[in-house]
Each structure stands twice: as structure tokens, then as C-alpha cells.
Design a protein around this motif. Structure first.
Motif, PDB file in Angstrom:
ATOM      1  N   ALA A  53      58.882  36.426  71.492  1.00 43.10           N
ATOM      2  CA  ALA A  53      59.820  35.373  70.593  1.00 43.10           C
ATOM      3  C   ALA A  53      59.425  35.611  68.978  1.00 43.10           C
ATOM      4  O   ALA A  53      60.269  35.097  68.248  1.00 43.10           O
ATOM      5  CB  ALA A  53      59.898  34.074  71.244  1.00 43.10           C
ATOM      6  N   ASP A  54      58.178  36.141  68.911  1.00 39.14           N
ATOM      7  CA  ASP A  54      57.705  36.018  67.341  1.00 39.14           C
ATOM      8  C   ASP A  54      57.822  37.180  66.716  1.00 39.14           C
ATOM      9  O   ASP A  54      57.465  37.740  65.620  1.00 39.14           O
ATOM     10  CB  ASP A  54      56.753  35.566  67.384  1.00 39.14           C
ATOM     11  N   VAL A  55      58.283  38.435  67.592  1.00 37.47           N
ATOM     12  CA  VAL A  55      58.592  39.938  67.252  1.00 37.47           C
ATOM     13  C   VAL A  55      59.716  40.005  66.229  1.00 37.47           C
ATOM     14  O   VAL A  55      60.730  39.555  66.545  1.00 37.47           O
ATOM     15  CB  VAL A  55      58.515  40.929  68.377  1.00 37.47           C
ATOM     16  N   VAL A  56      59.221  40.451  65.024  1.00 33.43           N
ATOM     17  CA  VAL A  56      60.601  40.748  64.096  1.00 33.43           C
ATOM     18  C   VAL A  56      60.604  42.247  64.012  1.00 33.43           C
ATOM     19  O   VAL A  56      59.704  42.880  63.367  1.00 33.43           O
ATOM     20  CB  VAL A  56      60.462  40.017  62.529  1.00 33.43           C
TER      21      VAL A  56
ATOM     22  N   ASN B 177      64.541  38.220  61.126  1.00 29.66           N
ATOM     23  CA  ASN B 177      64.192  37.133  61.983  1.00 29.66           C
ATOM     24  C   ASN B 177      63.767  37.761  63.293  1.00 29.66           C
ATOM     25  O   ASN B 177      63.958  38.795  63.667  1.00 29.66           O
ATOM     26  CB  ASN B 177      65.255  36.069  61.971  1.00 29.66           C
ATOM     27  N   ASN B 178      63.373  36.836  64.037  1.00 32.83           N
ATOM     28  CA  ASN B 178      63.004  36.807  65.463  1.00 32.83           C
ATOM     29  C   ASN B 178      63.654  36.309  66.597  1.00 32.83           C
ATOM     30  O   ASN B 178      64.706  35.380  65.889  1.00 32.83           O
ATOM     31  CB  ASN B 178      61.500  36.535  65.676  1.00 32.83           C
TER      32      ASN B 178
ATOM     33  N   GLN C  29      73.872  37.957  70.312  1.00 31.68           N
ATOM     34  CA  GLN C  29      74.041  39.366  70.421  1.00 31.68           C
ATOM     35  C   GLN C  29      72.799  39.605  69.563  1.00 31.68           C
ATOM     36  O   GLN C  29      72.017  40.954  69.906  1.00 31.68           O
ATOM     37  CB  GLN C  29      75.240  39.883  69.671  1.00 31.68           C
ATOM     38  N   VAL C  30      72.332  39.133  68.508  1.00 31.71           N
ATOM     39  CA  VAL C  30      71.039  39.595  67.724  1.00 31.71           C
ATOM     40  C   VAL C  30      69.799  39.446  68.914  1.00 31.71           C
ATOM     41  O   VAL C  30      68.917  40.266  68.658  1.00 31.71           O
ATOM     42  CB  VAL C  30      70.943  38.638  66.403  1.00 31.71           C
ATOM     43  N   ILE C  31      69.778  38.386  69.838  1.00 29.10           N
ATOM     44  CA  ILE C  31      68.657  38.199  70.460  1.00 29.10           C
ATOM     45  C   ILE C  31      68.851  39.238  71.456  1.00 29.10           C
ATOM     46  O   ILE C  31      67.716  39.825  71.735  1.00 29.10           O
ATOM     47  CB  ILE C  31      68.916  36.970  70.968  1.00 29.10           C
TER      48      ILE C  31
END
Length: 189
Positions: free
Chosen positions: A61-64, A70-71, A177-179
Motif C-alpha cells: 500500500a506504500d509503494v509509489v 502517490n500510492n 483505476q489508479v489503484i
């Protein structure tokens, strides 16, 4: 889309079905078919978002990824924050915005600038799930109310509770969609 159908139907109906249009308009304005359709869509979109992150780890969840600001965690928090503003604050209700959310998840923020630990995925998922229930409980029979704080986004004017909630479907879909994209990049790296 459903609203467009009723608008089209309303125009045709005035010519052929005056009484029927009155009934549909009455149902629409008194918390019937249209209210239920919008609340079902909000719940559906939110469930899609939550299912998408169901098996994401805190680390993932923290990977950019390269090319992103953002992540996954930021996108979830941002969805929650914007929905609080669109649904509650713009309608003159008190939004439920936990401490730190504006600094973490507002437009223009990014995880690289975070100075404190953000909420866990479990916390964010709980807030997102509960938010949809609060929206329906608060705004059933109130969708046609004028917003306390109307807003224009480019050429789109948002003036009623319904218009803000309908636009929020687009907003959440964009971030979902970004997620998906981030998740796909993480899984293929």
C-alpha cells in the motif's frame, strides 16, 4: 445515465403520459427510485474499491511506482476525504474527517511529504465502508436539496446533494483505476 433516462423520459412523457411523469417525478423527489439507484451505485462502487485492496499488504500500500506521485494508501484516504467534503461539508453537514487526513490525503499532497504515520489499510477500509452507510442515512429524501456550498468544476456546476454524490462516482472510479494500475505494477515487478 439513469438520471438522463428520466430527463429524456420526462420530455417524451409530457407529450404522451402526463400522469405517469407526475408519478415518476413524485417518486424521484420523495426518496424513491432515483434515491435508491444512486445509493446502490455508491455502495457498488465502494465495494469494488474495497475488494480491489482486500489482499494488498501494508507494505504494498506504500509503494509509489515510477511515474506516480502517490500510492494505494493515499488514493484510499483521498477517496474518503473528498467524499466527506462532497457529501457532507458541501451540504452543510459536519464531515467526519479524522486528524491528519487533510495533511495526508488532500489534493496536492503526497506520501513523500508525510511526517507522521498514516492510518492502516484496516482503518481506511473501515472508514470507507462506514461512510457509505452514513451518506444514505443522512441524505435519504434529501438528494434534491440545494448545496450549502455549490461548486463549479470546469463547465460542470454542482448545486444539489445529488449532483455532488453523482460526481463522486466519477471521482472514486478515477482513483480506483489508479489503484488498479499501481497494484498491477507492484504485482509485475
Amino acid at each position: 445515465m439513469l438520471r438522463a433516462f428520466f430527463i429524456w423520459h420526462d420530455l417524451i412523457g409530457r407529450i404522451w403520459y402526463d400522469e405517469r411523469i407526475f408519478i415518476l417525478t413524485t417518486i424521484h423527489r420523495k426518496g424513491g427510485i432515483m434515491d435508491q439507484a444512486l445509493f446502490k451505485q455508491l455502495a457498488f462502487v465502494r465495494e469494488v474499491t474495497l475488494q480491489l485492496v482486500q489482499n494488498v499488504s501494508e507494505q504494498e500500500a506504500d509503494v509509489v511506482p515510477d511515474g506516480f506521485n502517490n500510492n494505494i494508501r493515499w488514493n484510499l484516504g483521498h477517496i474518503y476525504l473528498v467524499q466527506e467534503v462532497f457529501a457532507f461539508a458541501r451540504a452543510g453537514e459536519i464531515p467526519k474527517i479524522p486528524d491528519g487526513f487533510v495533511e495526508w490525503f488532500n489534493m496536492g499532497t503526497k506520501p513523500a511529504d508525510w511526517e507522521q504515520a498514516p492510518p492502516s489499510l484496516e482503518e481506511l477500509s473501515g472508514l470507507l465502508r462506514e461512510q457509505i452507510k452514513r451518506i444514505e442515512e443522512t441524505f435519504m429524501n434529501r438528494l434534491q436539496e440545494r448545496s450549502a456550498q455549490p461548486m463549479a468544476i470546469r463547465t460542470l456546476n454542482l448545486e444539489t446533494v445529488e449532483e455532488f454524490l453523482t460526481f463522486s462516482l466519477y471521482h472514486e472510479g478515477t482513483h480506483t483505476q489508479v489503484i488498479k494500475s499501481i497494484k498491477r505494477l507492484i504485482q509485475h515487478s
